[in-house]
Design a protein around this motif. Structure first.
Motif, mmCIF file in Angstrom:
data_model
loop_
_atom_site.group_PDB
_atom_site.id
_atom_site.type_symbol
_atom_site.label_atom_id
_atom_site.label_comp_id
_atom_site.label_asym_id
_atom_site.label_seq_id
_atom_site.Cartn_x
_atom_site.Cartn_y
_atom_site.Cartn_z
ATOM 1 N N MET A 258 0.842 -1.248 -0.239
ATOM 2 C CA MET A 258 0.023 -0.028 -0.008
ATOM 3 C C MET A 258 0.996 1.151 0.024
ATOM 4 O O MET A 258 0.308 2.206 -0.114
ATOM 5 C CB MET A 258 -0.929 -0.127 1.016
ATOM 6 C CG MET A 258 -2.258 -0.078 1.091
ATOM 7 S SD MET A 258 -3.041 -0.389 -0.542
ATOM 8 C CE MET A 258 -4.604 0.756 -0.337
ATOM 9 N N GLU A 259 2.264 1.220 0.069
ATOM 10 C CA GLU A 259 2.994 2.300 0.052
ATOM 11 C C GLU A 259 2.779 3.077 -1.165
ATOM 12 O O GLU A 259 3.231 4.263 -1.244
ATOM 13 C CB GLU A 259 4.463 1.821 0.423
ATOM 14 C CG GLU A 259 4.567 1.225 1.897
ATOM 15 C CD GLU A 259 4.446 2.533 2.937
ATOM 16 O OE1 GLU A 259 4.488 3.415 2.599
ATOM 17 O OE2 GLU A 259 3.713 1.980 4.050
ATOM 18 N N VAL B 11 0.345 3.747 -2.652
ATOM 19 C CA VAL B 11 -0.904 4.612 -2.763
ATOM 20 C C VAL B 11 -0.275 5.969 -2.241
ATOM 21 O O VAL B 11 -0.941 6.953 -2.700
ATOM 22 C CB VAL B 11 -1.815 4.120 -1.949
ATOM 23 C CG1 VAL B 11 -3.001 4.978 -1.736
ATOM 24 C CG2 VAL B 11 -2.480 2.726 -2.525
ATOM 25 N N ASN B 12 0.798 6.033 -1.469
ATOM 26 C CA ASN B 12 1.070 7.272 -0.708
ATOM 27 C C ASN B 12 1.628 8.423 -1.918
ATOM 28 O O ASN B 12 1.596 9.469 -1.731
ATOM 29 C CB ASN B 12 2.216 7.161 0.163
ATOM 30 C CG ASN B 12 1.717 6.340 1.317
ATOM 31 O OD1 ASN B 12 0.499 6.455 1.695
ATOM 32 N ND2 ASN B 12 2.789 5.844 2.277
ATOM 33 N N HIS C 107 -0.265 6.211 9.508
ATOM 34 C CA HIS C 107 -0.573 6.097 8.118
ATOM 35 C C HIS C 107 -2.078 6.585 7.836
ATOM 36 O O HIS C 107 -2.531 7.408 7.207
ATOM 37 C CB HIS C 107 -0.484 4.933 7.292
ATOM 38 C CG HIS C 107 0.837 4.385 7.329
ATOM 39 N ND1 HIS C 107 1.844 3.903 8.122
ATOM 40 C CD2 HIS C 107 1.759 4.675 6.073
ATOM 41 C CE1 HIS C 107 2.907 3.351 7.733
ATOM 42 N NE2 HIS C 107 2.935 3.910 6.428
ATOM 43 N N THR C 108 -3.126 5.772 8.788
ATOM 44 C CA THR C 108 -4.453 6.118 8.620
ATOM 45 C C THR C 108 -4.865 7.505 9.118
ATOM 46 O O THR C 108 -5.480 8.303 8.240
ATOM 47 C CB THR C 108 -5.138 5.207 9.373
ATOM 48 O OG1 THR C 108 -4.456 3.783 9.257
ATOM 49 C CG2 THR C 108 -6.622 5.406 9.208
ATOM 50 N N VAL D 7 -3.726 10.028 6.025
ATOM 51 C CA VAL D 7 -4.261 10.110 4.950
ATOM 52 C C VAL D 7 -5.911 10.679 5.161
ATOM 53 O O VAL D 7 -6.476 11.165 4.284
ATOM 54 C CB VAL D 7 -4.183 8.723 4.058
ATOM 55 C CG1 VAL D 7 -2.866 8.393 3.827
ATOM 56 C CG2 VAL D 7 -4.806 7.480 5.193
ATOM 57 N N SER E 181 -8.161 5.977 1.285
ATOM 58 C CA SER E 181 -7.745 6.317 2.867
ATOM 59 C C SER E 181 -8.416 4.872 3.519
ATOM 60 O O SER E 181 -7.589 4.477 4.406
ATOM 61 C CB SER E 181 -8.427 7.464 3.322
ATOM 62 O OG SER E 181 -7.887 8.590 2.913
ATOM 63 N N THR F 277 -6.133 1.955 2.521
ATOM 64 C CA THR F 277 -5.020 2.327 3.435
ATOM 65 C C THR F 277 -5.160 1.763 4.811
ATOM 66 O O THR F 277 -4.366 0.724 5.401
ATOM 67 C CB THR F 277 -4.469 3.839 3.512
ATOM 68 O OG1 THR F 277 -4.294 4.195 2.158
ATOM 69 C CG2 THR F 277 -3.267 3.928 4.189
ATOM 70 N N SER G 48 -5.614 -2.231 4.944
ATOM 71 C CA SER G 48 -4.155 -2.522 4.522
ATOM 72 C C SER G 48 -3.298 -2.659 5.648
ATOM 73 O O SER G 48 -2.670 -3.631 6.101
ATOM 74 C CB SER G 48 -3.406 -1.968 3.576
ATOM 75 O OG SER G 48 -2.622 -0.733 3.872
ATOM 76 N N ARG G 49 -3.499 -1.782 6.570
ATOM 77 C CA ARG G 49 -2.789 -1.682 7.983
ATOM 78 C C ARG G 49 -3.339 -2.829 8.866
ATOM 79 O O ARG G 49 -2.290 -3.689 9.505
ATOM 80 C CB ARG G 49 -2.851 -0.378 8.633
ATOM 81 C CG ARG G 49 -2.567 0.753 7.758
ATOM 82 C CD ARG G 49 -1.111 0.715 7.361
ATOM 83 N NE ARG G 49 -0.262 0.693 8.419
ATOM 84 C CZ ARG G 49 1.073 0.297 8.286
ATOM 85 N NH1 ARG G 49 1.591 -0.194 7.437
ATOM 86 N NH2 ARG G 49 1.845 0.513 9.216
#
Length: 138
Positions: free
Chosen positions: A1-2, A4-5, A74-75, A78, A100, A103, A106-107
């Motif tokens: 998912m990195e 997507v950043n 991360h969450t 985003v 988001s 993301t 995915s975490r």
């Protein structure tokens, strides 16, 4: 998912380069990122929850820090950024909020966070965007 950043970074750069028409939104987006980082840090200073893989409840797919599971940096980042954009540009913001959500999922999927960490971080991030938007309206 990195990967997507990169989308968030590209959106921020495009907004910044087009700052004449989106100056207020760009400023709020930068402020939301800063506010999310500060909020994340403050909560982690006063609250600790072991990550799922530390408590051996799940396996981990991607190496992760062993700091507090809540909030998910991360969450919260985003969601704060996406909600800020959402209040100015509904279609772009809706797309980013969808990313988001992915993301956050995915975490959990990789074993770094509990679902409740993601839910709480998403709510915090969204309210950061909302508060900044309400502040800029006045």
């Amino acid at each position: 998912m990195e990967e997507v950043n990169i989308i968030y970074i590209i959106v921020l750069i495009v907004l910044w380069l087009n700052k004449k028409s989106h100056l207020k939104m760009t400023n709020d987006a930068f402020l939301s990122i800063l506010a999310a980082l500060v909020t994340n840090r403050l909560i982690k200073l006063i609250y600790f929850r072991p990550r799922p893989f530390v408590k051996k409840r799940v396996g981990i797919l991607i190496p992760s820090k062993v700091d507090s599971s809540f909030p998910s940096k991360h969450t919260i980042l985003v969601f704060a950024f996406s909600s800020t954009i959402f209040f100015y540009k509904r279609i772009l913001g809706s797309f980013l909020l969808g990313l988001s959500l992915l993301t956050g999922v995915s975490r959990v999927w990789v074993g770094s966070h509990y679902p409740s960490d993601i839910f709480g971080s998403g709510i915090l991030g969204f309210f950061i965007g909302l508060i900044l938007h309400k502040r800029s309206e006045t």
